[in-house]
Design a protein around this motif. Sequence first.
Motif, mmCIF file in Angstrom:
data_model
loop_
_atom_site.group_PDB
_atom_site.id
_atom_site.type_symbol
_atom_site.label_atom_id
_atom_site.label_comp_id
_atom_site.label_asym_id
_atom_site.label_seq_id
_atom_site.Cartn_x
_atom_site.Cartn_y
_atom_site.Cartn_z
ATOM 1 N N ASP A 1 46.559 20.877 -32.591
ATOM 2 C CA ASP A 1 45.665 20.378 -31.281
ATOM 3 C C ASP A 1 44.411 21.323 -31.420
ATOM 4 O O ASP A 1 43.655 21.057 -30.234
ATOM 5 C CB ASP A 1 46.490 20.256 -30.047
ATOM 6 N N GLY A 2 44.465 22.325 -32.107
ATOM 7 C CA GLY A 2 43.185 23.204 -32.190
ATOM 8 C C GLY A 2 43.388 24.307 -31.163
ATOM 9 O O GLY A 2 42.446 25.049 -30.885
ATOM 10 N N VAL A 3 44.752 24.537 -30.701
ATOM 11 C CA VAL A 3 44.944 25.710 -29.816
ATOM 12 C C VAL A 3 45.050 26.957 -30.659
ATOM 13 O O VAL A 3 45.757 26.995 -31.341
ATOM 14 C CB VAL A 3 46.335 25.516 -28.965
ATOM 15 N N VAL A 4 44.490 28.014 -30.244
ATOM 16 C CA VAL A 4 44.663 29.275 -30.988
ATOM 17 C C VAL A 4 46.085 29.844 -30.622
ATOM 18 O O VAL A 4 46.354 29.916 -29.598
ATOM 19 C CB VAL A 4 43.691 30.390 -30.457
ATOM 20 N N VAL A 5 46.849 29.915 -31.680
ATOM 21 C CA VAL A 5 48.351 30.505 -31.237
ATOM 22 C C VAL A 5 48.660 31.734 -32.142
ATOM 23 O O VAL A 5 49.776 32.154 -31.953
ATOM 24 C CB VAL A 5 49.358 29.298 -31.781
ATOM 25 N N GLY A 6 47.488 32.301 -32.984
ATOM 26 C CA GLY A 6 47.578 33.770 -33.421
ATOM 27 C C GLY A 6 46.263 34.062 -33.909
ATOM 28 O O GLY A 6 45.438 33.396 -34.152
ATOM 29 N N VAL A 7 46.468 35.600 -34.194
ATOM 30 C CA VAL A 7 45.312 36.218 -34.636
ATOM 31 C C VAL A 7 45.732 37.500 -35.189
ATOM 32 O O VAL A 7 46.648 38.053 -35.147
ATOM 33 C CB VAL A 7 44.217 36.350 -33.294
ATOM 34 N N VAL A 8 45.085 37.865 -36.144
ATOM 35 C CA VAL A 8 44.944 39.169 -36.877
ATOM 36 C C VAL A 8 43.628 39.682 -36.964
ATOM 37 O O VAL A 8 42.508 38.906 -37.472
ATOM 38 C CB VAL A 8 45.819 39.122 -38.001
ATOM 39 N N ALA A 9 43.395 41.025 -36.903
ATOM 40 C CA ALA A 9 42.188 41.582 -37.190
ATOM 41 C C ALA A 9 42.329 43.065 -37.672
ATOM 42 O O ALA A 9 43.149 43.664 -37.399
ATOM 43 C CB ALA A 9 41.503 41.954 -35.788
ATOM 44 N N PHE A 10 41.309 43.243 -38.616
ATOM 45 C CA PHE A 10 41.316 44.690 -39.224
ATOM 46 C C PHE A 10 39.734 45.168 -39.488
ATOM 47 O O PHE A 10 38.759 44.325 -39.528
ATOM 48 C CB PHE A 10 42.204 44.684 -40.494
ATOM 49 N N ALA A 11 39.529 46.497 -39.760
ATOM 50 C CA ALA A 11 38.280 46.968 -39.923
ATOM 51 C C ALA A 11 38.559 48.323 -40.625
ATOM 52 O O ALA A 11 39.808 48.742 -40.816
ATOM 53 C CB ALA A 11 37.347 47.118 -38.836
#
Length: 166
Positions: A62-72
């Motif tokens: 449905d286009g709902v954000v259910v996860g994320v990962v970030a790095f730098a």
Amino acid sequence: MRFRAAQRTDVPALARLVRACDASHRSWAGDVPIPPLEGEELEWELRFARAAAWIHLAEDDDGVVVGVVAFAAAQASRADRTRVPGLAHVSAVFVAPDHWRRGIARELLDRAEAAMRAQGYDRAQLWTLEGSPAEQLYAALGWEPDGRRDHFPPMDLGTVAYVKTL
């Protein structure tokens, strides 16, 4: 499930995702304070502002954000912003509690690790709340605690560092 690069327009959804995860900590850490939504949004703005930030998310059908990962690129410390050669810092791994145990975090981390290697990193670090269920996930994925500990003031909880050779 769809995976894509995050954009600044995703900040409100990312902040809501983190708040849901923060609230879930009460199941194992007790009645901890939950940082305000505005603070979470600011954290995401700061992540996007970091040089060479890599932020990807998972959306449901449905286009709902259910996860994320970030790095730098990792820095020597909070006070010393000197970059540490070859070391990536994973600043966020969050999956909506109602989507846990579906392989989303594993997929996000697999994608992040591939991107880290492609960018020339040979090792990575992350910090997580001490005693959290996430510690089991990281251990299962080959991350190892390295003995460093710190304190996360917004929730008044301890944190532990994990590292992984890429």
